[in-house]
Scaffold this motif. Structure first.
Motif, mmCIF file in Angstrom:
data_model
loop_
_atom_site.group_PDB
_atom_site.id
_atom_site.type_symbol
_atom_site.label_atom_id
_atom_site.label_comp_id
_atom_site.label_asym_id
_atom_site.label_seq_id
_atom_site.Cartn_x
_atom_site.Cartn_y
_atom_site.Cartn_z
ATOM 1 N N ALA A 1 -23.100 36.322 15.544
ATOM 2 C CA ALA A 1 -24.409 35.777 15.903
ATOM 3 C C ALA A 1 -25.503 36.442 15.074
ATOM 4 C CB ALA A 1 -24.674 35.969 17.387
ATOM 5 N N LEU A 2 -25.381 37.733 14.851
ATOM 6 C CA LEU A 2 -26.368 38.447 14.043
ATOM 7 C C LEU A 2 -26.349 37.986 12.595
ATOM 8 C CD1 LEU A 2 -25.880 42.064 15.444
ATOM 9 C CD2 LEU A 2 -27.856 40.561 15.815
ATOM 10 N N VAL A 3 -25.163 37.804 12.036
ATOM 11 C CA VAL A 3 -25.053 37.332 10.652
ATOM 12 C C VAL A 3 -25.655 35.938 10.530
ATOM 13 C CG1 VAL A 3 -23.428 36.617 8.851
ATOM 14 C CG2 VAL A 3 -23.115 38.797 10.031
ATOM 15 N N LYS A 4 -25.357 35.084 11.493
ATOM 16 C CA LYS A 4 -25.903 33.722 11.481
ATOM 17 C C LYS A 4 -27.433 33.758 11.529
ATOM 18 C CE LYS A 4 -25.505 29.343 13.948
ATOM 19 N NZ LYS A 4 -24.899 28.657 15.100
ATOM 20 N N ALA A 5 -27.994 34.604 12.375
ATOM 21 C CA ALA A 5 -29.456 34.727 12.472
ATOM 22 C C ALA A 5 -30.042 35.314 11.196
ATOM 23 C CB ALA A 5 -29.833 35.584 13.671
ATOM 24 N N VAL B 1 -28.894 34.977 8.129
ATOM 25 C CA VAL B 1 -28.880 33.917 7.118
ATOM 26 C C VAL B 1 -29.956 32.872 7.419
ATOM 27 C CG1 VAL B 1 -27.511 32.008 6.184
ATOM 28 C CG2 VAL B 1 -26.471 34.262 6.498
ATOM 29 N N ALA B 2 -30.035 32.437 8.670
ATOM 30 C CA ALA B 2 -31.005 31.404 9.058
ATOM 31 C C ALA B 2 -32.442 31.845 8.821
ATOM 32 C CB ALA B 2 -30.810 31.031 10.529
ATOM 33 N N ASN B 3 -32.688 33.141 8.925
ATOM 34 C CA ASN B 3 -34.049 33.652 8.773
ATOM 35 C C ASN B 3 -34.285 34.381 7.450
ATOM 36 O OD1 ASN B 3 -35.329 33.043 11.480
ATOM 37 N ND2 ASN B 3 -33.421 34.047 12.096
ATOM 38 N N THR C 1 -33.531 42.232 4.310
ATOM 39 C CA THR C 1 -33.856 43.635 4.550
ATOM 40 C C THR C 1 -33.068 44.208 5.723
ATOM 41 O OG1 THR C 1 -35.707 43.085 5.988
ATOM 42 C CG2 THR C 1 -36.186 43.354 3.624
ATOM 43 N N VAL C 2 -32.111 43.432 6.238
ATOM 44 C CA VAL C 2 -31.300 43.854 7.387
ATOM 45 C C VAL C 2 -29.835 43.932 6.981
ATOM 46 C CG1 VAL C 2 -30.554 43.260 9.728
ATOM 47 C CG2 VAL C 2 -32.909 42.808 9.018
ATOM 48 N N ALA C 3 -29.223 45.083 7.248
ATOM 49 C CA ALA C 3 -27.784 45.258 7.053
ATOM 50 C C ALA C 3 -27.141 45.269 8.440
ATOM 51 C CB ALA C 3 -27.487 46.559 6.325
#
Length: 103
Positions: free
Chosen positions: A43-47, A49-51, A55-57
């Motif tokens: 879910a985090l990876v999807k968010a 990419v969508a946004n 700057t987020v790992a």
């Protein structure tokens, strides 16, 4: 679908990985390192990419006990300017945060 493993990932000579670093993040750009465990990762990876959050790992801690200190420290060292955050789906009193936080 993102959680699927290939048969080769479970063949002879392979082993369980305690920690999955973020292999797609550019160290110089990362301002936040999110650590998580389990399916919330996808879910985090999807968010991300969508946004368009470059700057987020996002790294996965898949073995909580014994805690993989060395691997987590190495990942934190890759992103020296990043704030480190733990993410979980469960409320704080139901998930692993109580165990992870002091580590």
């Amino acid at each position: 679908p993102l959680a699927r493993s290939r048969l080769a990932d479970m063949a002879a000579g392979t082993r369980f990985r305690w920690f999955y670093p973020d292999e797609s993040a550019e160290a110089g750009k990362v301002e936040r390192l999110v650590l998580c465990s389990g399916q919330v990762y996808y879910a985090l990876v999807k968010a991300r990419v969508a946004n368009s959050l470059d700057t987020v790992a996002i790294a996965r801690v898949e073995q909580l006990s014994p805690f993989p200190y060395r691997q987590v420290a190495a990942e934190a060292d890759r992103f020296p300017k990043a704030a480190i955050t733990w993410c979980q789906e469960e409320p704080v009193n139901l998930g692993p945060w109580g165990y992870v936080e002091p580590r």
